[in-house]
Design a protein around this motif. Sequence first.
Motif, PDB file in Angstrom:
ATOM      1  N   ILE A   1       0.843  -1.212   0.000  1.00 38.65           N
ATOM      2  CA  ILE A   1       0.000   0.000   0.000  1.00 38.65           C
ATOM      3  C   ILE A   1       0.873   1.256   0.000  1.00 38.65           C
ATOM      4  N   ALA A   2       2.013   1.199   0.681  1.00 41.35           N
ATOM      5  CA  ALA A   2       2.883   2.392   0.730  1.00 41.35           C
ATOM      6  C   ALA A   2       3.349   2.756  -0.676  1.00 41.35           C
ATOM      7  N   ASP A   3       3.832   1.752  -1.426  1.00 41.53           N
ATOM      8  CA  ASP A   3       4.326   2.044  -2.775  1.00 41.53           C
ATOM      9  C   ASP A   3       3.205   2.515  -3.696  1.00 41.53           C
ATOM     10  N   THR A   4       1.992   2.025  -3.457  1.00 41.79           N
ATOM     11  CA  THR A   4       0.856   2.429  -4.304  1.00 41.79           C
ATOM     12  C   THR A   4       0.453   3.867  -3.996  1.00 41.79           C
ATOM     13  N   LEU A   5       0.298   4.180  -2.690  1.00 45.54           N
ATOM     14  CA  LEU A   5      -0.170   5.522  -2.309  1.00 45.54           C
ATOM     15  C   LEU A   5       0.870   6.599  -2.638  1.00 45.54           C
ATOM     16  N   GLU A   6       2.115   6.209  -2.566  1.00 43.36           N
ATOM     17  CA  GLU A   6       3.230   7.118  -2.858  1.00 43.36           C
ATOM     18  C   GLU A   6       3.010   7.916  -4.154  1.00 43.36           C
ATOM     19  N   LYS A   7       2.444   7.221  -5.164  1.00 46.66           N
ATOM     20  CA  LYS A   7       2.300   7.832  -6.491  1.00 46.66           C
ATOM     21  C   LYS A   7       0.983   8.595  -6.645  1.00 46.66           C
ATOM     22  N   LEU A   8       0.096   8.514  -5.622  1.00 50.15           N
ATOM     23  CA  LEU A   8      -1.271   9.006  -5.824  1.00 50.15           C
ATOM     24  C   LEU A   8      -1.570  10.296  -5.060  1.00 50.15           C
ATOM     25  N   ASP A   9      -2.574  10.996  -5.592  1.00 49.32           N
ATOM     26  CA  ASP A   9      -3.045  12.216  -4.944  1.00 49.32           C
ATOM     27  C   ASP A   9      -4.361  11.880  -4.235  1.00 49.32           C
ATOM     28  N   PRO A  10      -4.420  12.026  -2.897  1.00 50.81           N
ATOM     29  CA  PRO A  10      -5.657  11.638  -2.195  1.00 50.81           C
ATOM     30  C   PRO A  10      -6.886  12.350  -2.752  1.00 50.81           C
ATOM     31  N   GLU A  11      -6.691  13.565  -3.213  1.00 48.19           N
ATOM     32  CA  GLU A  11      -7.827  14.348  -3.674  1.00 48.19           C
ATOM     33  C   GLU A  11      -8.535  13.738  -4.887  1.00 48.19           C
ATOM     34  N   THR A  12      -7.822  12.931  -5.666  1.00 50.60           N
ATOM     35  CA  THR A  12      -8.440  12.362  -6.874  1.00 50.60           C
ATOM     36  C   THR A  12      -8.411  10.828  -6.861  1.00 50.60           C
ATOM     37  N   THR A  13      -8.338  10.257  -5.662  1.00 50.61           N
ATOM     38  CA  THR A  13      -8.248   8.790  -5.553  1.00 50.61           C
ATOM     39  C   THR A  13      -9.505   8.208  -4.892  1.00 50.61           C
ATOM     40  N   LEU A  14     -10.045   7.196  -5.544  1.00 46.76           N
ATOM     41  CA  LEU A  14     -11.200   6.466  -5.005  1.00 46.76           C
ATOM     42  C   LEU A  14     -10.748   5.064  -4.598  1.00 46.76           C
ATOM     43  N   PHE A  15     -11.196   4.583  -3.443  1.00 46.36           N
ATOM     44  CA  PHE A  15     -10.869   3.222  -2.997  1.00 46.36           C
ATOM     45  C   PHE A  15     -12.099   2.329  -3.102  1.00 46.36           C
ATOM     46  N   LEU A  16     -11.887   1.124  -3.609  1.00 44.16           N
ATOM     47  CA  LEU A  16     -12.928   0.086  -3.593  1.00 44.16           C
ATOM     48  C   LEU A  16     -12.439  -0.982  -2.632  1.00 44.16           C
ATOM     49  N   VAL A  17     -13.200  -1.243  -1.583  1.00 39.65           N
ATOM     50  CA  VAL A  17     -12.811  -2.302  -0.647  1.00 39.65           C
ATOM     51  C   VAL A  17     -13.603  -3.544  -1.036  1.00 39.65           C
ATOM     52  N   ALA A  18     -12.879  -4.564  -1.523  1.00 44.25           N
ATOM     53  CA  ALA A  18     -13.538  -5.755  -2.076  1.00 44.25           C
ATOM     54  C   ALA A  18     -13.246  -6.956  -1.190  1.00 44.25           C
ATOM     55  N   SER A  19     -14.270  -7.472  -0.562  1.00 46.49           N
ATOM     56  CA  SER A  19     -14.088  -8.672   0.259  1.00 46.49           C
ATOM     57  C   SER A  19     -15.434  -9.374   0.399  1.00 46.49           C
ATOM     58  N   LYS A  20     -15.480 -10.620  -0.028  1.00 43.33           N
ATOM     59  CA  LYS A  20     -16.731 -11.366   0.077  1.00 43.33           C
ATOM     60  C   LYS A  20     -17.199 -11.398   1.536  1.00 43.33           C
ATOM     61  N   THR A  21     -16.283 -11.729   2.438  1.00 44.80           N
ATOM     62  CA  THR A  21     -16.646 -11.891   3.852  1.00 44.80           C
ATOM     63  C   THR A  21     -16.541 -10.604   4.651  1.00 44.80           C
TER      64      THR A  21
END
Length: 540
Positions: A183-203
């Motif tokens: 997650i650190a390497d992913t967020l490093e490149k992103l701007d929170p202001e234009t980022t949407l998260f999808l939390v995907a978990s069946k359970t």
Amino acid sequence: MALEAIFSALSQHASQLSTSSLRQLFAEDPDRFQKFSANCSDLLLDFSKTKLDATGLELLLELARTADIKGKRDAMFAGEKINTTENRAVMHTALRNRSDTPVMVDGKDVMPDIRAVLDAMADFAEAIRSGELTSSSGAPFTDVVNIGIGGSDLGPVMTTLALAPYHDGPELHYVSNVDGAHIADTLEKLDPETTLFLVASKTFTTIETMTNAQTARKWIADTLGEDAVGDHFAAISTALDKVAAFGIEESRVFGFWDWVGGRYSVWSAIGLPLMIAIGPDAFIDFLDGAYEMDLHFQEAPLEENLPVIMALIGVWHRDVLGYTARAVLPYDQRLARLPAYLQQLDMESNGKRVKQDGSAVDHETGPLVWGEPGTNGQHAFYQLLHQGTSVIPCEFLIAAKGHEDDLKHHHDLLVANCLAQSEALMLGRTLEEASSLLEAAGMAEDEVERLAPHKVFPGDRPSITLVHEQLTPFALGRLIALYEHRVFVEGIIWGINSFDQWGVELGKELATALLPMVKGETDPASKDASTRGLLSALRG
Ligand code: F6P
């Protein structure tokens, strides 16, 4: 004939066949390719390079008939509770049912709910893609991060890469591993202001996903404020109560059902990130492709039925010839994650040691599935495939055309390499041939004798090749459904439940018990000496 009698007839037949090579089988029968290949529209399966003849194939088909593949297939499509250890129906096929026919589970037609979720996904995906649904500051989303693992990650991640030429939405990112580096390497490149998260978990209980989701939530809250969180999250789950407890509002939650197994869920709301990337229409094409394979599986006679033939070849290799692995070798860089996807599909489904009734299996079950795209693998592990001591059946995949019209010469090379590999595995090179080549190159006799054995390829190594026109959303959907049904048919022959995954539980339980010991909160005295030794090395 009973199942075991067919297995022994197959073993006897395999020893007879061992006296002739694939080379000989091709030399003896000019129609071998026609006889040992089958189609589902433009998808071709060539299995002529497996060590089968008409008698072997007929015995395998007898195995399929005796195992009642048709009856069990129909039971799955009819919504019977064939996942007996979890007391559930297995209905991922309903998710891509493109007809008007109702699909009944527990006496209820599930199609209206499926269509309603698909419509809600399409509305949400379009609103994100068009910029109508914005971030907390009113900016359009440029990046979407899917947080999930296993079936809630591998399907979307594999298909997103595979369909890159069809992307016209925001950029997709995937975070799965609990290792904070992911997650650190992913967020490093992103701007929170234009980022949407999808939390995907069946359970909605999986520790990796919940931990990553909390870290993402904190990232948004710390940078944009607590009030912004709602605008930057959506969820995909069957556990709607748990999603509500996480704080994601109902209109941003996309549900699915317990009759969809995690590794079979890319067709459900779990496919939302793919839909955001390629758009609802292309996503429907993806479902249409899978539906074509569902119809083929239900309607084609066993001897022309691609999933059935591939499953029978799998059983022939695993149980009759004793091969322990199979290599998936897509000659398509965009299918780089297909081997990983098929690892979960196949190994989580058929890595079982007891039958449906709890008694020990009578035969070997699922093989080790692994692979890499060609041509890269050729320069890494193909040495072992050609000259190693183990025979590993190979599965090649190739499209007639790529998407890069201006780079056709690349595609020609790709095709030539793919065909060359299955040819080399099949033909091999004898000592005589190797010696003649060295002599023709002007080498001295003693040098020829010294070097020739190293240049011998035993050959007679089996492979199948799948060819389709182009890797479109439709073709990809069809391909995945083909592999799903193949795994199902193999599971039927072995008498196992391909739809549970109890084998992942023990490790999860032990990790939960170990966590306080890792943190130094409890004493590891109850643990074995190795675990204690490792703990102390890690804790310093
Ligand atoms: O690894 C076990 C498993 O249950 C898989 O079958 C599943 O795909 C994955 O974990 C993720 O589960 P969930 O979607 O519930 O978070």
